[in-house]
Design an enzyme around this catalytic site. Structure first.
Site, PDB file in Angstrom:
ATOM      1  N   TYR A   1       0.826  -1.218   0.000  1.00  6.69           N
ATOM      2  CA  TYR A   1       0.000   0.000   0.000  1.00  6.69           C
ATOM      3  C   TYR A   1       0.862   1.271   0.000  1.00  6.69           C
ATOM      4  CZ  TYR A   1      -4.031  -2.987   1.038  1.00  6.69           C
ATOM      5  OH  TYR A   1      -5.013  -3.938   0.989  1.00  6.69           O
TER       6      TYR A   1
ATOM      7  N   LYS B   1       3.236 -15.169   2.328  1.00 14.99           N
ATOM      8  CA  LYS B   1       3.111 -15.897   1.058  1.00 14.99           C
ATOM      9  C   LYS B   1       4.532 -16.233   0.605  1.00 14.99           C
ATOM     10  CE  LYS B   1       0.615 -17.460  -2.381  1.00 14.99           C
ATOM     11  NZ  LYS B   1      -0.148 -18.708  -2.216  1.00 14.99           N
TER      12      LYS B   1
ATOM     13  N   ASP C   1      -3.169 -18.086   1.893  1.00 16.77           N
ATOM     14  CA  ASP C   1      -4.323 -18.803   1.340  1.00 16.77           C
ATOM     15  C   ASP C   1      -4.832 -19.844   2.336  1.00 16.77           C
ATOM     16  OD1 ASP C   1      -1.772 -19.695   0.767  1.00 16.77           O
ATOM     17  OD2 ASP C   1      -2.302 -20.727  -1.069  1.00 16.77           O
TER      18      ASP C   1
ATOM     19  N   ASP D   1      -5.342  -6.578   5.859  1.00 13.13           N
ATOM     20  CA  ASP D   1      -6.555  -5.872   5.435  1.00 13.13           C
ATOM     21  C   ASP D   1      -7.655  -6.891   5.137  1.00 13.13           C
ATOM     22  OD1 ASP D   1      -8.266  -3.928   4.531  1.00 13.13           O
ATOM     23  OD2 ASP D   1      -7.113  -3.386   2.755  1.00 13.13           O
TER      24      ASP D   1
END
Ligand code: NAD
Length: 362
Positions: free
Chosen positions: A141, A191, A223, A247
């Protein structure tokens, strides 16, 4: 004890829920003999209307000097024009950035009497008491470079997911410190099978974990984490993750309870207040709810329990924080419901009525 608290009511139902939390803080003041100097400042759409800016300099200066800040919500249809140069959310982002608030804490504890509001089966919710710690000022972000460019007649757009060791270390360390005061388990979500920034995240998280041998450490790919949050939510204690994954995961975690209006959040940084505690920003997770603004029916519980987090983290007042949380639990157990919590046919209370009930129980 004396404390200086800045109130930022903001837009929509923000002023209604902040006024409710203020009444509860006044009850704490009286009961425990504290002095809370509470002053209101403009932010968001209300600030744009009055000053042309979403975060006026006067508001920022007051927040920088406060012991803690309590915010309602910002935004609404009046300021939604995507072409507008100034937008209400800039107030909130500017505040987070200027106060260096690198960690967002969202506790999720479903209330036994409201389990029917959750989309999950009650047996899955048994024992759920988790805290998501989201990195708030780094990652994709904020990473540079970012932008759009035309290549061979086609537009392409790109963002940069970037983390420094220090950014990872400080937020993971905070997660471990918080876990020590809870059930002593940290789950780090990344990840790492695909992203370099996640491989660094995992490496630094493991280094920090080695400093806390008393705290159990688990790593999950994001995931898998989304699935485990639904299939085994009670197994989590503190979950720590990057800005973007946080988020998404915090929104997923918030629906476990089925009652968004009840959920609080805290944003903390390295900056400390006069009491040597983090100068935090505390706010409910819901937005400004323009559809019900001004009707006096908003659920104030998310803001009231945000004020409890303020007492705990920024003022070091654990018994006072517990007293507020217990008052809320007792009011809910007694059947007090705002319109968003009541089942069809069930009687609902307005904001003032439920606030009075909670104030009497503090
Ligand atoms: P929202 O959370 O404001 O409302 C979603 C739904 O939940 C609405 O039906 C609303 O009436 C209801 N609701 C929310 N809080 C409630 C409460 N305390 N009591 C009873 N019902 C409640 O989300 P939205 O509709 O997507 O957004 C509305 C505005 O809020 C937008 O301008 C958005 O940008 C802004 N927003 C601000 C924040 C923030 O200030 N942190 C967060 C999210 C959205």
């Amino acid at each position: 004890m004396k404390a200086n608290i800045v109130l930022l009511p903001g837009d929509g139902i923000g002023p209604e829920v902040v006024a409710a939390a203020q009444s509860v803080l006044e009850a704490v003041e009286k009961k425990y003999g504290h002095i809370f100097e509470m002053s209101e400042y403009l932010i968001g759409g209300a600030a744009i209307d009055a000053t042309g800016q979403a975060l006026p300099a006067e508001t920022l200066a007051a927040c920088q000097q406060a012991d803690a800040v309590l915010l309602g919500a910002v935004g609404g249809p009046k300021w939604d024009d995507p072409a507008a140069a100034v937008r209400p959310e800039q107030g909130l982002l500017g505040l987070r950035k200027n106060l260096g608030l690198f960690a967002n804490l969202r506790p999720v504890v479903p209330q036994a009497d409201l389990l029917s509001a959750s989309p999950l089966r009650p047996d899955l919710l048994d024992g759920v008491d988790l805290l998501v710690v989201r990195e708030l000022t780094g990652g994709i972000y904020f990473g540079e470079p970012r932008g759009r460019r035309e290549v061979n007649g086609q537009w392409e757009a790109f963002d940069t997911m970037l983390y420094s060791e220090n950014e990872v270390r400080r937020v993971v360390r905070l997660a471990f410190e918080l876990a020590r005061g809870r059930r002593k388990k940290v789950t780090s979500v990344d990840k790492a099978n695909v992203l370099d920034s996640s491989r660094l995240w995992r490496q630094v998280a493991a280094q920090v974990a080695s400093e806390y041998p008393d705290v159990e450490f688990e790593v999950l790919l994001v995931d898998a984490a989304t699935m485990h949050l639904i299939t085994r939510p009670a197994s989590f204690d503190v979950m720590v993750t990057t800005n973007m994954f946080g988020d998404i995961l915090t929104d997923e975690a918030s629906v476990l309870t089925g009652s968004m209006g009840n959920l609080p959040s805290a944003s903390l940084g390295e900056d400390t207040n006069r009491l040597g505690k983090p100068r935090g920003l505390y706010e409910p997770i819901h937005g400004s709810a323009p559809d019900i603004a001004g009707e006096g029916i908003a659920n104030p519980i998310g803001t009231i329990v945000s004020a409890a987090m303020l007492l705990r983290h920024s003022l070091g007042m654990e018994p006072e924080a517990r007293a507020v949380e217990n008052a809320v639990d007792t009011a809910i157990r007694a059947g007090h419901r705002t319109i968003d919590l009541a089942r069809s046919g069930e009687k609902s209370l307005n904001t003032a009525m439920i606030t009075d009930a909670i104030v009497k129980l503090v």
